[in-house]
Design a protein around this motif. Structure first.
Motif, mmCIF file in Angstrom:
data_model
loop_
_atom_site.group_PDB
_atom_site.id
_atom_site.type_symbol
_atom_site.label_atom_id
_atom_site.label_comp_id
_atom_site.label_asym_id
_atom_site.label_seq_id
_atom_site.Cartn_x
_atom_site.Cartn_y
_atom_site.Cartn_z
ATOM 1 N N GLN A 226 0.831 -1.201 0.000
ATOM 2 C CA GLN A 226 0.000 0.000 0.000
ATOM 3 C C GLN A 226 0.869 1.255 0.000
ATOM 4 O OE1 GLN A 226 -2.260 -0.628 3.566
ATOM 5 N NE2 GLN A 226 -3.949 -1.660 2.499
ATOM 6 N N ALA A 227 1.868 1.275 0.885
ATOM 7 C CA ALA A 227 2.755 2.443 0.978
ATOM 8 C C ALA A 227 3.522 2.652 -0.323
ATOM 9 C CB ALA A 227 3.721 2.270 2.150
ATOM 10 N N ALA A 228 3.984 1.561 -0.937
ATOM 11 C CA ALA A 228 4.725 1.669 -2.198
ATOM 12 C C ALA A 228 3.824 2.198 -3.310
ATOM 13 C CB ALA A 228 5.299 0.305 -2.583
ATOM 14 N N PHE A 229 2.568 1.773 -3.320
ATOM 15 C CA PHE A 229 1.634 2.214 -4.354
ATOM 16 C C PHE A 229 1.337 3.702 -4.204
ATOM 17 C CE2 PHE A 229 -2.196 2.590 -6.825
ATOM 18 C CZ PHE A 229 -2.016 1.676 -7.847
ATOM 19 N N VAL A 230 1.071 4.135 -2.978
ATOM 20 C CA VAL A 230 0.795 5.556 -2.737
ATOM 21 C C VAL A 230 2.023 6.400 -3.088
ATOM 22 C CG1 VAL A 230 0.333 7.257 -0.918
ATOM 23 C CG2 VAL A 230 -1.008 5.151 -1.033
ATOM 24 N N ALA A 231 3.217 5.912 -2.734
ATOM 25 C CA ALA A 231 4.443 6.639 -3.082
ATOM 26 C C ALA A 231 4.602 6.729 -4.600
ATOM 27 C CB ALA A 231 5.652 5.950 -2.454
ATOM 28 N N GLY A 232 4.224 5.676 -5.320
ATOM 29 C CA GLY A 232 4.285 5.690 -6.776
ATOM 30 C C GLY A 232 3.339 6.713 -7.384
ATOM 31 N N LEU A 233 2.110 6.802 -6.836
ATOM 32 C CA LEU A 233 1.164 7.811 -7.324
ATOM 33 C C LEU A 233 1.680 9.221 -7.065
ATOM 34 C CD1 LEU A 233 -2.335 6.372 -6.317
ATOM 35 C CD2 LEU A 233 -1.395 6.606 -8.611
ATOM 36 N N GLU A 234 2.262 9.421 -5.875
ATOM 37 C CA GLU A 234 2.825 10.730 -5.553
ATOM 38 C C GLU A 234 3.995 11.061 -6.480
ATOM 39 O OE1 GLU A 234 1.415 12.833 -3.538
ATOM 40 O OE2 GLU A 234 -0.073 11.419 -2.789
ATOM 41 N N GLN A 235 4.774 10.035 -6.866
ATOM 42 C CA GLN A 235 5.894 10.253 -7.778
ATOM 43 C C GLN A 235 5.399 10.661 -9.167
ATOM 44 O OE1 GLN A 235 9.218 10.186 -6.861
ATOM 45 N NE2 GLN A 235 9.446 11.135 -8.866
ATOM 46 N N ILE A 236 4.299 10.069 -9.615
ATOM 47 C CA ILE A 236 3.711 10.468 -10.899
ATOM 48 C C ILE A 236 3.343 11.946 -10.861
ATOM 49 C CG2 ILE A 236 1.669 10.233 -12.369
ATOM 50 C CD1 ILE A 236 1.768 7.258 -11.919
ATOM 51 N N GLU A 237 2.698 12.367 -9.770
ATOM 52 C CA GLU A 237 2.328 13.780 -9.626
ATOM 53 C C GLU A 237 3.566 14.675 -9.610
ATOM 54 O OE1 GLU A 237 -0.516 15.682 -9.576
ATOM 55 O OE2 GLU A 237 -1.443 13.843 -10.262
ATOM 56 N N ALA A 238 4.596 14.257 -8.866
ATOM 57 C CA ALA A 238 5.825 15.062 -8.778
ATOM 58 C C ALA A 238 6.499 15.162 -10.148
ATOM 59 C CB ALA A 238 6.772 14.449 -7.750
ATOM 60 N N ASP A 239 6.574 14.046 -10.879
ATOM 61 C CA ASP A 239 7.184 14.060 -12.219
ATOM 62 C C ASP A 239 6.391 14.945 -13.174
ATOM 63 O OD1 ASP A 239 9.098 12.336 -11.286
ATOM 64 O OD2 ASP A 239 8.267 10.549 -12.255
ATOM 65 N N SER A 240 5.061 14.886 -13.069
ATOM 66 C CA SER A 240 4.209 15.692 -13.940
ATOM 67 C C SER A 240 4.421 17.177 -13.668
ATOM 68 C CB SER A 240 2.748 15.310 -13.732
ATOM 69 O OG SER A 240 1.913 16.131 -14.489
ATOM 70 N N LYS A 241 4.472 17.551 -12.393
ATOM 71 C CA LYS A 241 4.672 18.961 -12.047
ATOM 72 C C LYS A 241 6.068 19.432 -12.434
ATOM 73 C CE LYS A 241 1.142 19.101 -8.544
ATOM 74 N NZ LYS A 241 0.793 19.021 -7.151
ATOM 75 N N LYS A 242 7.056 18.531 -12.326
ATOM 76 C CA LYS A 242 8.425 18.900 -12.686
ATOM 77 C C LYS A 242 8.561 19.090 -14.202
ATOM 78 C CE LYS A 242 13.160 17.215 -12.266
ATOM 79 N NZ LYS A 242 13.992 16.095 -11.836
ATOM 80 N N GLN A 243 7.979 18.181 -14.984
ATOM 81 C CA GLN A 243 8.136 18.222 -16.439
ATOM 82 C C GLN A 243 7.179 19.192 -17.125
ATOM 83 O OE1 GLN A 243 7.988 14.287 -18.144
ATOM 84 N NE2 GLN A 243 9.480 13.482 -16.697
ATOM 85 N N HIS A 244 5.939 19.274 -16.625
ATOM 86 C CA HIS A 244 4.924 20.060 -17.332
ATOM 87 C C HIS A 244 4.376 21.225 -16.521
ATOM 88 C CE1 HIS A 244 5.102 16.902 -20.295
ATOM 89 N NE2 HIS A 244 4.747 16.003 -19.387
ATOM 90 N N GLY A 245 4.744 21.310 -15.253
ATOM 91 C CA GLY A 245 4.284 22.422 -14.423
ATOM 92 C C GLY A 245 2.835 22.332 -14.004
ATOM 93 N N LYS A 246 2.227 21.146 -14.101
ATOM 94 C CA LYS A 246 0.831 20.974 -13.697
ATOM 95 C C LYS A 246 0.594 19.538 -13.257
ATOM 96 C CE LYS A 246 -0.146 20.880 -18.610
ATOM 97 N NZ LYS A 246 -0.802 21.535 -19.711
ATOM 98 N N ALA A 247 -0.548 19.333 -12.614
ATOM 99 C CA ALA A 247 -0.905 18.004 -12.133
ATOM 100 C C ALA A 247 -1.138 17.057 -13.307
ATOM 101 C CB ALA A 247 -2.158 18.081 -11.264
ATOM 102 N N PHE A 248 -1.007 15.762 -13.048
ATOM 103 C CA PHE A 248 -1.167 14.749 -14.096
ATOM 104 C C PHE A 248 -2.545 14.841 -14.744
ATOM 105 C CE2 PHE A 248 -2.116 10.523 -15.733
ATOM 106 C CZ PHE A 248 -0.970 10.248 -16.450
#
Length: 197
Positions: A89-111
């Motif tokens: 569960q913790a790994a899955f939630v961390a993965g979702l948060e990483q998707i959001e972080a990568d999206s904000k870093k690359q595109h400046g907005k939420a996924f």
């Protein structure tokens, strides 16, 4: 104080009041939770909204229903709550948060706010970076498993939820309920779609 000064002062006071109220609403809206048509059991609303958009990007609606239409995000949320352990569960939630972080870093907005091309590029990069899974037969792994990889687990749960849904099993795939009629010899030309049981 004359009447004109009172009107000007009250207009200024009203303007300050409206400005502060609208600014506080603006700042609070940046932190507001996403709106969903369903209530998540395990994930937060923002995580569930991200999950819904990720699954829809993996399995979009075409001439067949998409992942959101078949309730795949709800299925994954329920699996997280009722089946997976705390570490998963913790790994899955961390993965979702990483998707959001990568999206904000690359595109400046939420996924969820990204275009389809931006979402696809982000998920394809994650797919290429993900560890390959060892071969398996009927779900039995033939080699020691790789360390948990979020994106492979996400894709696996997405496909599992999609292909075990009633809509796909009964209306898209050929459905032969068990026990059913036994046909010893069937011409291959009559088979058409793949079979589900």
């Amino acid at each position: 104080m004359n009447r004109r000064d009172v009107i000007v002062s009250s207009a200024w006071l009203l303007g300050y009041g409206l400005t502060s109220a609208s600014l506080s609403t603006l700042f609070l809206s940046c932190q507001a939770e996403a709106k969903l048509a369903w209530q998540p059991l395990f994930l937060t609303k923002n995580q569930a909204a991200t999950l819904a958009e990720v699954t829809e990007t993996i399995l979009p609606k075409t001439d067949t229903p998409g992942a959101k239409e078949l309730g795949v995000p709800q299925f994954i949320d329920k699996m997280l709550k009722e089946v997976l352990g705390e570490g998963d569960q913790a790994a899955f939630v961390a993965g979702l948060e990483q998707i959001e972080a990568d999206s904000k870093k690359q595109h400046g907005k939420a996924f969820a706010e990204c275009s389809l091309e931006e979402r696809s590029a982000l998920l394809l990069a994650m797919d290429k970076a993900a560890a390959t899974q060892p071969p398996s037969v009927w779900g039995i792994t033939l080699a020691p498993p790789q360390p948990n990889d979020f994106f492979r687990n996400l894709k696996s749960l997405t496909l599992f939820g999609y292909y075990t849904s009633e809509e796909v099993c009964t209306k898209i795939l050929n459905y032969d309920p068990v026990p059913g009629v036994y046909i010893a010899c069937m011409p291959v030309a009559e088979v058409g779609n793949a079979w589900s049981e």
